[in-house]
Structures are given as C-alpha cells and as structure tokens.
Design a protein around this motif. Structure first.
Motif, PDB file in Angstrom:
ATOM      1  N   CYS A  33      25.953 -18.364  17.555  1.00  0.00           N
ATOM      2  CA  CYS A  33      27.262 -18.248  18.208  1.00  0.00           C
ATOM      3  C   CYS A  33      28.268 -17.535  17.318  1.00  0.00           C
ATOM      4  N   ALA A  34      28.155 -17.714  16.021  1.00  0.00           N
ATOM      5  CA  ALA A  34      29.113 -17.086  15.104  1.00  0.00           C
ATOM      6  C   ALA A  34      29.119 -15.567  15.256  1.00  0.00           C
ATOM      7  N   LEU A  87      32.596 -16.415  14.935  1.00  0.00           N
ATOM      8  CA  LEU A  87      33.168 -17.074  16.109  1.00  0.00           C
ATOM      9  C   LEU A  87      32.694 -18.513  16.140  1.00  0.00           C
ATOM     10  N   ARG A  98      34.669 -11.946  10.156  1.00  0.00           N
ATOM     11  CA  ARG A  98      33.960 -12.177  11.392  1.00  0.00           C
ATOM     12  C   ARG A  98      33.430 -13.603  11.430  1.00  0.00           C
ATOM     13  N   LEU A 131      36.044 -19.921  20.833  1.00  0.00           N
ATOM     14  CA  LEU A 131      35.721 -19.763  22.248  1.00  0.00           C
ATOM     15  C   LEU A 131      35.459 -21.153  22.801  1.00  0.00           C
ATOM     16  N   PHE A 140      27.533  -8.904  21.608  1.00  0.00           N
ATOM     17  CA  PHE A 140      28.023  -8.387  22.894  1.00  0.00           C
ATOM     18  C   PHE A 140      28.452  -6.924  22.758  1.00  0.00           C
ATOM     19  N   CYS A 141      29.153  -6.615  21.679  1.00  0.00           N
ATOM     20  CA  CYS A 141      29.603  -5.237  21.498  1.00  0.00           C
ATOM     21  C   CYS A 141      28.429  -4.309  21.203  1.00  0.00           C
ATOM     22  N   LEU A 188      33.493 -11.639  29.886  1.00  0.00           N
ATOM     23  CA  LEU A 188      33.560 -12.092  28.492  1.00  0.00           C
ATOM     24  C   LEU A 188      33.056 -11.032  27.509  1.00  0.00           C
ATOM     25  N   ALA A 189      31.952 -10.395  27.845  1.00  0.00           N
ATOM     26  CA  ALA A 189      31.424  -9.364  26.948  1.00  0.00           C
ATOM     27  C   ALA A 189      32.454  -8.247  26.803  1.00  0.00           C
ATOM     28  N   ASP A 190      33.083  -7.909  27.905  1.00  0.00           N
ATOM     29  CA  ASP A 190      34.094  -6.858  27.929  1.00  0.00           C
ATOM     30  C   ASP A 190      35.283  -7.216  27.021  1.00  0.00           C
ATOM     31  N   ALA A 199      37.636 -12.186  17.491  1.00  0.00           N
ATOM     32  CA  ALA A 199      37.482 -13.456  18.214  1.00  0.00           C
ATOM     33  C   ALA A 199      37.079 -14.554  17.238  1.00  0.00           C
ATOM     34  N   ARG A 240      28.593  -4.377  35.534  1.00  0.00           N
ATOM     35  CA  ARG A 240      29.123  -5.360  34.607  1.00  0.00           C
ATOM     36  C   ARG A 240      29.220  -6.717  35.278  1.00  0.00           C
ATOM     37  N   GLY A 241      29.226  -7.755  34.481  1.00  0.00           N
ATOM     38  CA  GLY A 241      29.410  -9.093  35.041  1.00  0.00           C
ATOM     39  C   GLY A 241      28.434 -10.050  34.407  1.00  0.00           C
ATOM     40  N   LEU A 242      28.992 -10.981  33.632  1.00  0.00           N
ATOM     41  CA  LEU A 242      28.180 -11.933  32.882  1.00  0.00           C
ATOM     42  C   LEU A 242      28.227 -13.278  33.587  1.00  0.00           C
ATOM     43  N   ALA A 243      27.083 -13.934  33.722  1.00  0.00           N
ATOM     44  CA  ALA A 243      27.070 -15.306  34.226  1.00  0.00           C
ATOM     45  C   ALA A 243      26.876 -16.246  33.051  1.00  0.00           C
ATOM     46  N   ILE A 244      27.792 -17.191  32.895  1.00  0.00           N
ATOM     47  CA  ILE A 244      27.594 -18.224  31.875  1.00  0.00           C
ATOM     48  C   ILE A 244      26.958 -19.413  32.559  1.00  0.00           C
ATOM     49  N   PHE A 298      35.429  -9.303  24.535  1.00  0.00           N
ATOM     50  CA  PHE A 298      35.015  -9.353  23.132  1.00  0.00           C
ATOM     51  C   PHE A 298      35.016  -7.952  22.519  1.00  0.00           C
ATOM     52  N   CYS A 299      34.513  -7.004  23.271  1.00  0.00           N
ATOM     53  CA  CYS A 299      34.467  -5.638  22.738  1.00  0.00           C
ATOM     54  C   CYS A 299      35.866  -5.046  22.632  1.00  0.00           C
ATOM     55  N   ALA A 340      30.340 -12.346  19.501  1.00  0.00           N
ATOM     56  CA  ALA A 340      31.201 -11.199  19.827  1.00  0.00           C
ATOM     57  C   ALA A 340      30.518  -9.924  19.341  1.00  0.00           C
ATOM     58  N   CYS A 384      34.684 -15.661  32.746  1.00  0.00           N
ATOM     59  CA  CYS A 384      33.411 -15.521  32.040  1.00  0.00           C
ATOM     60  C   CYS A 384      32.703 -14.228  32.407  1.00  0.00           C
ATOM     61  N   ALA A 385      32.839 -13.789  33.629  1.00  0.00           N
ATOM     62  CA  ALA A 385      32.160 -12.569  34.067  1.00  0.00           C
ATOM     63  C   ALA A 385      32.543 -11.377  33.203  1.00  0.00           C
TER      64      ALA A 385
END
Lengths: 242, 242
Positions: A178-179, B224, B222, B198, A185-186, B181-183, B195, A222-226, B185-186, A182, B178-179
């Motif tokens: 988790c650390a 998170l 860095r 969270l 994801f980038c 979230l990746a966006d 970040a 685009r679109g993330l599901a948690i 973060f970048c 971010a 959440c959808a």
C-alpha cells in the motif's frame, strides 16, 4: 508428509514437500531459501481467469500460483517464468508432482528479455519483489533477496513485460505494498495499463492495510472498482495458508 | 427548529435552518438548491488539523466544513472560498449564526484566480465536484450542478490551487470517487503533491467502495498509509448525518 518420489521428482536434501488445499496440491519448497507466502494465495484467488486462458506468471518461484490456478480454477495453460535455475527446476518438478506437465510450462529466463511472443498471454500475473534496492536490509540468502527486492527486475521492468505480453483484452494482476500504491497507479499508465480493480487487504478492521491486490488491462476505458475489503483476524491469520 | 433571527442573519424564503451535532451547530441551507452531503462530514473528520492552523476550504458551499472544524476541532482560522454569490452569503451568515465571525472568513472568488497569498495555508480542503463534464446528467439546478460537476473548476484547477496555497509542510485533503482514484493519484504528483493517507469508505463490508478520503502534502517522502476502512451499514447509514 509422504510423497511418491519418482526419479524425475527427486527431492533435494534441503527441500520439503508440503500439502495444500487439503492435500489436493503438493508443493516442493526449499527448507531455508525461498518459500511461497500468503500473497501468492491472495493473488491467485483475486485474478480473473477463464477456461481458455493462457496465463503467464512472471517470477514464478516454486510455481505456486500456476499450480493453484490449475488446481482450483479452470485455465488452459500456465507458463511460469523464473530467472533462478534452482527455483525453475523446483517449479518444473512441482508441475510433474501434481500431474500438470502438459498444462504448466516452466521457462527459465529474464523478464527483461521475454522468451514469449508479444500479445500471446490472456493473463499475466506477478507477485513482485516489494523492496526498492537500498530500502530495508537485503536478505543474506540471495534467492530470497532476489524474490523480495528489486535486484533483477524493477517495477517498470515487470509492467513493461506485462504490457508487451498481454493481448489487447488481456488482464494483468499483481499484489503490491500500500505504501507504493500511488506510485504503481502512475506507472501503470506509462505502460498503457489501466487499473480496473483494487482490493485492499486489511489485517483487521482496525488496522492499516499493508498490501493491495491490483488488476489492470491494456488501454481501455478509465474507471477503477474498489472491491469489498479483504479483512483478516490479525497478521497471524494471514500467515497460515491452511 | 427555532432560531434567533437577528437582522444580519436573515433567512430567505427558500432557506431552512438545520441543527447538527446535537444542536451545537446550526446551518442555513437552501431548501431546494445546494445542500451539504455526508461527504463533508467525512472529510472534516478525516483531515489532520492543529490548533494554530489556518485552513482554506475551496468551494465551501454553505460553509459546512469550516463550521465543523471550528465547532468540533480546534483551528485558528478558516477561510471559505466560494464562487457562487448566493452560497457565499449563506456561508457568511452561517459563520455569524454560529458566532464564528472572527475566525471564519468567507471569500467570494474563483480558485483559478486565487485571492490568497501563495504558501499562506497550513491546510487546504476541498469537497470537489465529482463528475467530469458530459458524464452523467447535469443537474438542472445550476447551483447544484456547479457543486457536483466540473463546470467551473477541474480537478487540475483544484490541485493547482492547493499546491500554490500550501506552505511547505502543509496538508491537502479531499474526498474523491474511487472510480477515479488512479487518476487523482497521478495528477497529485504533477502538482508536487504526494499522497500520504488514504481512507476508503465502504457502504458495507460486502460492497464496493464508492468514495475515498485522500490526504497529500507538498513534495516530501513517498509512502502512502492506507488507514482502517470506514464501513457503514449500507448506503442509508451514510445519508443521515444525525
């Protein structure tokens, strides 16, 4: 645990055979070197697979993830790529030990010089080395160290390999600290991979999460599901794969 | 609910006064236009604040977040920036209604042309418009629409404003779908925001998360932390701020 020891599944002096999934899966592992972790179980449960899928595991270690996918879930073919000869032969023996020699291929090689055709995989999975080089103490056992630190492959190497191997509608899945969420994801975006699913592993409902399961696919909307949280009963619960 | 109506806290015909926090906070809101959502409660509980902090709320609406921070948690001074005149005057009346006129300043203005000195804020908070323009149906009530869609400010506008306003060791906190979230973060990284925390909001333990609370700080190391999950008893539980 007893095991049939046919000539081509020879057990080395420092190896053990462990039973998993009520004995449905038997696993040769080194007694003191690299041993699979619960992360591999989480990841092989998390990834979306279909019956006709060709799955590639980058850095397969003893082959635990392809073995679990073949045992628990229906896939067509699994490739385990492993750079360390000792682990690669162990994975190959595990494939034979469990009768998967026709459906599980172990390939010794480096993910930086992929020995596969581009776009040939439906699914790429990777339980990657977590530590950045020079973070934390490097494990004195080199086999463990390679599996746990970015000595032979960086995150970018892994994402680049996944991106090249996947067919257009393929899926990539990994487990990551988790650390560095971010960060990953980038980086996914830089390799044209779009994060689609995230499942966070919380040791308890009261604790911070340490690891997250991430699925991504090439390009796409685009679109993330948690997904619902994966909650244990404390760290200990996650240590015994049962 | 009864309320003292001094001349400078005049209630307009379409407005209501609601009691929050067992009556410790009273809130003028429009009956039919923009009304605060539970997100504002989550975010004002989530953000790290200290006694000497100067907090800026970008797009303060009726002023709910500065009011909650001043009522529940000790901060020195809160600025609420609001581009819509009707909401800005409502927020100003809410400050007076709750006796915070000395510690809560409402500024009418556009976050794209910040009416504050750069580096002047310890904390910047924002409950941003979630929808991208042309995604979903735009609310026919323009005030609601501006609060919910990226009509007047894009995510980049908000992050740019936060980045410029924060002092070097300041903090930015927001709530986001959440959808995307990746966006986010970048995008944080592009504005030199890292970040740091969270917290994911799950309606139930069995459901996908819809919203996440995110804290970031300028530059910095860095790493998170994913905090324990915030779990409700279904969507309904989140709809009644009680």
């Amino acid at each position: 645990m007893s095991a049939s020891r046919s000539p081509d599944i020879s057990l080395r002096p420092d190896e053990t055979i462990d039973g998993l999934m009520n004995g449905r899966l038997r696993l040769i592992q080194s007694r003191h070197g690299y041993r699979f972790s619960i992360d591999a179980i989480f990841l092989s449960d998390f990834v979306t697979v279909r019956e006709e899928d060709v799955v590639v595991d980058l850095g397969t270690g003893c082959g635990i993830m392809p073995l679990m996918l073949l045992t628990k879930r229906a896939i067509k073919l699994a490739f385990g790529l492993e750079i360390q000869e000792e682990l690669a032969t162990q994975a190959a023996r595990n494939a034979r030990l469990n009768g998967f020699e026709a459906r599980m291929k172990v390939v010794m090689g480096d993910l930086k010089r992929l020995p596969f055709h581009e776009g040939s995989a439906d699914v790429v999975i990777c339980n990657p080395p977590y530590g950045k080089i020079a973070s934390g103490r490097v494990n004195p056992d080199l086999r463990r160290a390679i599996a746990r630190h970015e000595i032979l492959a960086s995150l970018d190497d892994i994402l680049s390999a996944a991106s090249r191997m996947l067919r257009p509608k393929g899926r990539f899945a990994t487990i990551y600290p988790c650390a560095r969420l971010a960060d990953i994801f980038c980086r996914l975006g830089r390799f044209n991979l779009e994060a689609k699913r995230l499942r966070i592993i919380y040791p308890t409902l009261q604790s911070r999460a340490k690891l997250a399961l991430i699925a991504a696919c090439p390009g796409g909307r685009r679109g993330l599901a948690i997904e619902p949280p994966l909650v244990g009963q404390g760290d200990d619960a996650f240590l015994s794969p049962a």
